[in-house]
Every structure is written in structure tokens, then in C-alpha cells.
Design a protein around this motif. Sequence first.
Motif, PDB file in Angstrom:
ATOM      1  N   THR A   9       0.801  -1.203  -0.211  1.00 53.32           N
ATOM      2  CA  THR A   9      -0.070   0.137   0.050  1.00 53.32           C
ATOM      3  C   THR A   9       0.803   1.275  -0.216  1.00 53.32           C
ATOM      4  O   THR A   9       2.025   1.047   0.552  1.00 53.32           O
ATOM      5  N   ALA A  10       0.572   2.385  -0.708  1.00 53.84           N
ATOM      6  CA  ALA A  10       1.399   3.586  -0.741  1.00 53.84           C
ATOM      7  C   ALA A  10       0.464   4.419  -0.420  1.00 53.84           C
ATOM      8  O   ALA A  10      -0.813   4.787  -0.883  1.00 53.84           O
ATOM      9  N   VAL A  11       0.841   5.623   0.234  1.00 54.66           N
ATOM     10  CA  VAL A  11       0.109   6.790   0.817  1.00 54.66           C
ATOM     11  C   VAL A  11       1.090   7.830   0.688  1.00 54.66           C
ATOM     12  O   VAL A  11       2.231   7.876   0.659  1.00 54.66           O
ATOM     13  N   ALA A  12       0.677   9.306   0.441  1.00 53.37           N
ATOM     14  CA  ALA A  12       1.283  10.503   0.333  1.00 53.37           C
ATOM     15  C   ALA A  12       0.966  11.521   1.067  1.00 53.37           C
ATOM     16  O   ALA A  12       0.017  11.632   1.223  1.00 53.37           O
ATOM     17  N   GLN A  13       2.054  12.216   1.426  1.00 56.01           N
ATOM     18  CA  GLN A  13       1.826  13.491   2.223  1.00 56.01           C
ATOM     19  C   GLN A  13       2.506  14.715   1.569  1.00 56.01           C
ATOM     20  O   GLN A  13       3.531  14.611   0.777  1.00 56.01           O
ATOM     21  N   TRP A  14       1.703  15.748   1.602  1.00 51.09           N
ATOM     22  CA  TRP A  14       2.218  17.144   1.244  1.00 51.09           C
ATOM     23  C   TRP A  14       3.031  17.632   2.218  1.00 51.09           C
ATOM     24  O   TRP A  14       2.980  17.740   3.240  1.00 51.09           O
ATOM     25  N   ALA A  15       4.344  17.849   1.729  1.00 48.88           N
ATOM     26  CA  ALA A  15       5.284  18.587   2.653  1.00 48.88           C
ATOM     27  C   ALA A  15       5.797  20.012   2.094  1.00 48.88           C
ATOM     28  O   ALA A  15       6.280  20.129   0.799  1.00 48.88           O
ATOM     29  N   PRO A  16       5.258  21.061   2.698  1.00 48.37           N
ATOM     30  CA  PRO A  16       5.819  22.568   2.065  1.00 48.37           C
ATOM     31  C   PRO A  16       7.060  22.516   1.635  1.00 48.37           C
ATOM     32  O   PRO A  16       8.051  22.242   2.621  1.00 48.37           O
ATOM     33  N   GLY A  17       7.538  22.980   0.559  1.00 49.74           N
ATOM     34  CA  GLY A  17       8.863  23.024   0.206  1.00 49.74           C
ATOM     35  C   GLY A  17       9.628  22.041  -0.561  1.00 49.74           C
ATOM     36  O   GLY A  17      10.326  21.837  -1.214  1.00 49.74           O
ATOM     37  N   ARG A  18       8.761  20.788  -0.410  1.00 51.99           N
ATOM     38  CA  ARG A  18       9.061  19.441  -0.870  1.00 51.99           C
ATOM     39  C   ARG A  18       8.149  18.988  -1.598  1.00 51.99           C
ATOM     40  O   ARG A  18       8.387  17.774  -2.628  1.00 51.99           O
ATOM     41  N   GLY A  19       6.791  19.197  -1.740  1.00 47.59           N
ATOM     42  CA  GLY A  19       5.728  18.611  -2.620  1.00 47.59           C
ATOM     43  C   GLY A  19       5.557  17.564  -2.154  1.00 47.59           C
ATOM     44  O   GLY A  19       5.483  17.087  -0.822  1.00 47.59           O
ATOM     45  N   TRP A  20       4.831  16.534  -2.865  1.00 43.85           N
ATOM     46  CA  TRP A  20       4.214  15.241  -2.431  1.00 43.85           C
ATOM     47  C   TRP A  20       5.180  14.227  -2.150  1.00 43.85           C
ATOM     48  O   TRP A  20       6.149  14.021  -3.234  1.00 43.85           O
ATOM     49  N   ARG A  21       5.154  13.498  -1.257  1.00 45.56           N
ATOM     50  CA  ARG A  21       6.205  12.278  -0.781  1.00 45.56           C
ATOM     51  C   ARG A  21       5.560  11.255  -0.246  1.00 45.56           C
ATOM     52  O   ARG A  21       4.707  11.375   0.462  1.00 45.56           O
ATOM     53  N   ALA A  22       5.932  10.079  -0.831  1.00 44.00           N
ATOM     54  CA  ALA A  22       5.150   8.781  -0.402  1.00 44.00           C
ATOM     55  C   ALA A  22       5.667   7.768   0.284  1.00 44.00           C
ATOM     56  O   ALA A  22       7.294   7.777   0.155  1.00 44.00           O
ATOM     57  N   ILE A  23       5.259   7.249   1.155  1.00 42.83           N
ATOM     58  CA  ILE A  23       5.632   5.801   1.595  1.00 42.83           C
ATOM     59  C   ILE A  23       5.139   4.623   1.235  1.00 42.83           C
ATOM     60  O   ILE A  23       4.017   4.686   0.701  1.00 42.83           O
ATOM     61  N   SER A  65       0.778   4.112  18.125  1.00 41.75           N
ATOM     62  CA  SER A  65       1.703   4.985  17.725  1.00 41.75           C
ATOM     63  C   SER A  65       2.205   4.867  16.428  1.00 41.75           C
ATOM     64  O   SER A  65       3.135   5.952  16.056  1.00 41.75           O
ATOM     65  N   ALA A  66       1.665   4.267  15.884  1.00 44.23           N
ATOM     66  CA  ALA A  66       2.417   3.858  14.117  1.00 44.23           C
ATOM     67  C   ALA A  66       2.529   5.086  13.270  1.00 44.23           C
ATOM     68  O   ALA A  66       3.445   5.388  12.717  1.00 44.23           O
ATOM     69  N   VAL A  67       1.085   5.960  13.194  1.00 50.40           N
ATOM     70  CA  VAL A  67       1.050   6.861  12.669  1.00 50.40           C
ATOM     71  C   VAL A  67       1.942   7.974  12.887  1.00 50.40           C
ATOM     72  O   VAL A  67       2.603   8.545  11.981  1.00 50.40           O
ATOM     73  N   GLU A  68       2.295   8.157  14.395  1.00 46.12           N
ATOM     74  CA  GLU A  68       3.142   9.231  14.747  1.00 46.12           C
ATOM     75  C   GLU A  68       4.608   8.822  14.396  1.00 46.12           C
ATOM     76  O   GLU A  68       5.694   9.611  13.965  1.00 46.12           O
ATOM     77  N   LYS A  69       4.861   7.588  14.367  1.00 40.64           N
ATOM     78  CA  LYS A  69       6.222   6.977  14.069  1.00 40.64           C
ATOM     79  C   LYS A  69       6.488   7.261  12.552  1.00 40.64           C
ATOM     80  O   LYS A  69       7.701   7.546  11.983  1.00 40.64           O
ATOM     81  N   VAL A  70       5.508   6.946  11.895  1.00 39.19           N
ATOM     82  CA  VAL A  70       5.729   7.147  10.344  1.00 39.19           C
ATOM     83  C   VAL A  70       5.952   8.665   9.945  1.00 39.19           C
ATOM     84  O   VAL A  70       6.864   8.952   9.181  1.00 39.19           O
ATOM     85  N   ALA A  71       5.213   9.501  10.675  1.00 39.24           N
ATOM     86  CA  ALA A  71       5.496  11.118  10.349  1.00 39.24           C
ATOM     87  C   ALA A  71       6.742  11.542  10.784  1.00 39.24           C
ATOM     88  O   ALA A  71       7.365  12.279  10.065  1.00 39.24           O
ATOM     89  N   ALA A  72       7.060  11.046  11.893  1.00 43.32           N
ATOM     90  CA  ALA A  72       8.232  11.337  12.484  1.00 43.32           C
ATOM     91  C   ALA A  72       9.570  10.871  11.622  1.00 43.32           C
ATOM     92  O   ALA A  72      10.666  11.443  11.201  1.00 43.32           O
ATOM     93  N   ALA A  73       9.382   9.581  11.263  1.00 42.12           N
ATOM     94  CA  ALA A  73      10.507   9.074  10.324  1.00 42.12           C
ATOM     95  C   ALA A  73      10.436   9.989   8.692  1.00 42.12           C
ATOM     96  O   ALA A  73      11.689  10.278   8.345  1.00 42.12           O
ATOM     97  N   ILE A  74       9.312  10.204   8.207  1.00 37.20           N
ATOM     98  CA  ILE A  74       9.292  10.895   6.857  1.00 37.20           C
ATOM     99  C   ILE A  74       9.680  12.356   7.057  1.00 37.20           C
ATOM    100  O   ILE A  74      10.308  12.916   6.239  1.00 37.20           O
ATOM    101  N   ALA A  75       9.835  12.895   8.486  1.00 40.71           N
ATOM    102  CA  ALA A  75      10.030  14.542   8.517  1.00 40.71           C
ATOM    103  C   ALA A  75      11.388  14.415   8.468  1.00 40.71           C
ATOM    104  O   ALA A  75      11.995  15.508   8.252  1.00 40.71           O
ATOM    105  N   ARG A  76      12.115  13.388   8.878  1.00 42.45           N
ATOM    106  CA  ARG A  76      13.603  13.390   8.896  1.00 42.45           C
ATOM    107  C   ARG A  76      14.300  13.319   7.414  1.00 42.45           C
ATOM    108  O   ARG A  76      15.588  13.324   7.534  1.00 42.45           O
ATOM    109  N   LEU A  77      13.498  13.038   6.611  1.00 40.26           N
ATOM    110  CA  LEU A  77      13.903  12.770   5.153  1.00 40.26           C
ATOM    111  C   LEU A  77      14.100  14.136   4.179  1.00 40.26           C
ATOM    112  O   LEU A  77      13.171  14.650   4.304  1.00 40.26           O
TER     113      LEU A  77
END
Length: 143
Positions: free
Chosen positions: A10-24, A131-143
Motif C-alpha cells: 500500500t502506498a500513501v503520500a503526504q504534502w510537505a511544504p517546499g518538498r511537494g508530495w512524498r510517499a511511503i 503510535s504507528a502513525v506518529e512514528k511514520v510521520a516522524a520518520a518521513i520528517a527526517r528525510l
Amino acid sequence: MSAVQPIHATAVAQWAPGRGWRAIVVVGPSGAGKSDLALRLIGRGWRLVADDYVHVFASGEALWATAPQTIAGRIEARGVGIMEACARGVVRLVLAVELGEGAPERLPEAETRTFAGRALPLLRLDGFEASAVEKVAAAIARL
């Protein structure tokens, strides 16, 4: 561009200001919680890319994901059925999340997972943890 590689994921994407759409891309055995985690992320503003099967391909130095046409814009909610979801088209992958049973290591070494000849950082989780959602959010924020 590499050949499209369909994977059970499964793949989902998040909008990141200045970075655009990024997916996991979320991988794991059937019943591990891939769609469940995606639904919770969607509830936090993420967008579906693909559920159940994801087409992954490399172009340039990046990996990209898109849904097979037959399932685009649909996600399975176990116990409810197939639902329509607001979806993105082709999105750059930046993180792989592998779901498994049991608690992951507390302080794991950095790992990667390779798709279409390109490596992505890998996060191992129990997809049903609150906490899985928060862990994913924290991990993608580091990238």
C-alpha cells in the motif's frame, strides 16, 4: 525509466511544504495492517496512492509509485469493504515501512529496502500500534 514492478503493498503520500508530495510504501504479509495504517494516515490528511498492489518504477535517481488502473482510488477497510478515497497519481517514494508482528527493536540500525534497483530507508513497525502513525510521520520528517 525502469520497468514497472508491481508489488503487494500500500502506498500513501503526504504534502510537505517546499518538498511537494512524498510517499511511503507499506509492505508486509496479508493481515499485517497495511490498509489499516493507510486509513489512519489518510485520516490525518495523507492521500492514497494505491492499496493492495502498487506499481513501482525508477526514473533518474528516484523511485515512483502509482496505482494499477483497476484499483485506483480504492482502499479496503477490513470489515467494511472497498471504499473510495481521494488519491494521488504518480508520487515519489521516500520511505519503506515494513509491518510485522511484535515490537520492533528499540534503537534499530539504519536499514534500506530495494525496489526496482533503488534503495529506500526502511522503518519496521507493528502497524496496529496506536503510535504507528506518529512514528511514520516522524520518520518521513527526517528525510
